[in-house]
Scaffold this motif. Sequence first.
Motif, PDB file in Angstrom:
ATOM      1  N   ASP A  12     -24.125  35.561  14.413  1.00 42.57           N
ATOM      2  CA  ASP A  12     -23.501  36.522  15.321  1.00 42.57           C
ATOM      3  C   ASP A  12     -23.925  36.181  16.754  1.00 42.57           C
ATOM      4  O   ASP A  12     -25.103  36.229  17.071  1.00 42.57           O
ATOM      5  CB  ASP A  12     -23.959  37.912  14.875  1.00 42.57           C
ATOM      6  N   LEU A  14     -23.222  37.844  19.507  1.00 46.47           N
ATOM      7  CA  LEU A  14     -23.302  39.009  20.387  1.00 46.47           C
ATOM      8  C   LEU A  14     -24.673  39.671  20.383  1.00 46.47           C
ATOM      9  O   LEU A  14     -25.213  39.990  21.432  1.00 46.47           O
ATOM     10  CB  LEU A  14     -22.235  40.030  19.980  1.00 46.47           C
ATOM     11  N   THR A  15     -25.232  39.884  19.206  1.00 49.47           N
ATOM     12  CA  THR A  15     -26.488  40.627  19.102  1.00 49.47           C
ATOM     13  C   THR A  15     -27.661  39.928  19.782  1.00 49.47           C
ATOM     14  O   THR A  15     -28.397  40.569  20.532  1.00 49.47           O
ATOM     15  CB  THR A  15     -26.792  40.933  17.622  1.00 49.47           C
ATOM     16  N   ARG A  18     -27.641  40.517  23.448  1.00 52.12           N
ATOM     17  CA  ARG A  18     -27.624  41.926  23.868  1.00 52.12           C
ATOM     18  C   ARG A  18     -28.905  42.254  24.614  1.00 52.12           C
ATOM     19  O   ARG A  18     -30.002  41.964  24.148  1.00 52.12           O
ATOM     20  CB  ARG A  18     -27.486  42.790  22.611  1.00 52.12           C
ATOM     21  N   HIS A  96     -20.979  47.776  22.064  1.00 55.02           N
ATOM     22  CA  HIS A  96     -21.474  46.707  21.196  1.00 55.02           C
ATOM     23  C   HIS A  96     -20.777  46.765  19.832  1.00 55.02           C
ATOM     24  O   HIS A  96     -20.359  45.731  19.312  1.00 55.02           O
ATOM     25  CB  HIS A  96     -22.990  46.812  21.031  1.00 55.02           C
ATOM     26  N   ALA A  99     -17.188  45.392  20.191  1.00 56.86           N
ATOM     27  CA  ALA A  99     -17.168  43.930  20.322  1.00 56.86           C
ATOM     28  C   ALA A  99     -17.499  43.257  18.990  1.00 56.86           C
ATOM     29  O   ALA A  99     -16.853  42.276  18.610  1.00 56.86           O
ATOM     30  CB  ALA A  99     -18.147  43.489  21.408  1.00 56.86           C
ATOM     31  N   LEU A 100     -18.477  43.777  18.279  1.00 59.90           N
ATOM     32  CA  LEU A 100     -18.857  43.190  16.996  1.00 59.90           C
ATOM     33  C   LEU A 100     -17.745  43.382  15.963  1.00 59.90           C
ATOM     34  O   LEU A 100     -17.454  42.469  15.182  1.00 59.90           O
ATOM     35  CB  LEU A 100     -20.174  43.787  16.508  1.00 59.90           C
ATOM     36  N   TYR A 103     -15.068  40.843  16.696  1.00 66.30           N
ATOM     37  CA  TYR A 103     -15.548  39.517  16.304  1.00 66.30           C
ATOM     38  C   TYR A 103     -15.426  39.323  14.790  1.00 66.30           C
ATOM     39  O   TYR A 103     -14.941  38.301  14.317  1.00 66.30           O
ATOM     40  CB  TYR A 103     -16.998  39.340  16.758  1.00 66.30           C
TER      41      TYR A 103
END
Length: 138
Positions: A12, A14-15, A18, A96, A99-100, A103
């Motif tokens: 992932d 994104l995380t 973050r 968040h 967005a996740l 994705y």
Amino acid sequence: MPETRPVYLPPDPLTPERDITHHHFRPGEHVVILKGAAGGELWGDAMKVVADSWHTPTDEDGWRLLDPNGGDRSYITAHPRYLVHLSKRCPECLMHQKALREYLVKRLGDDDEAVDCSWYSLTALNQLVHVADARPGR
């Protein structure tokens, strides 16, 4: 939680990027660690924040979490960027999540079967580590 089938997607992106301060979460709050998707929605492990704690795999502060379902791993430690508020409507956490979700749904579709993306592992010390944050040899 529904029975899950593991899927090994690239980590992932994104995380790990973050930027969440340690003060974003407070003891007593309910959070979720998002681990996958089912039916176009995110799912994960719901926990309760207990206290702050040192997070040795990343050398950054983490949070001590209580799994309300108990079991062998009733308490774990997780970095704040892995957590999303459940107990309040937090604008950052909502962004968040959105967005996740976008994705994952692009990659997994909206199949009803729950998919575990296998992005997290637990160390021998019950510390949750995202695969993108794990140091070599951990």
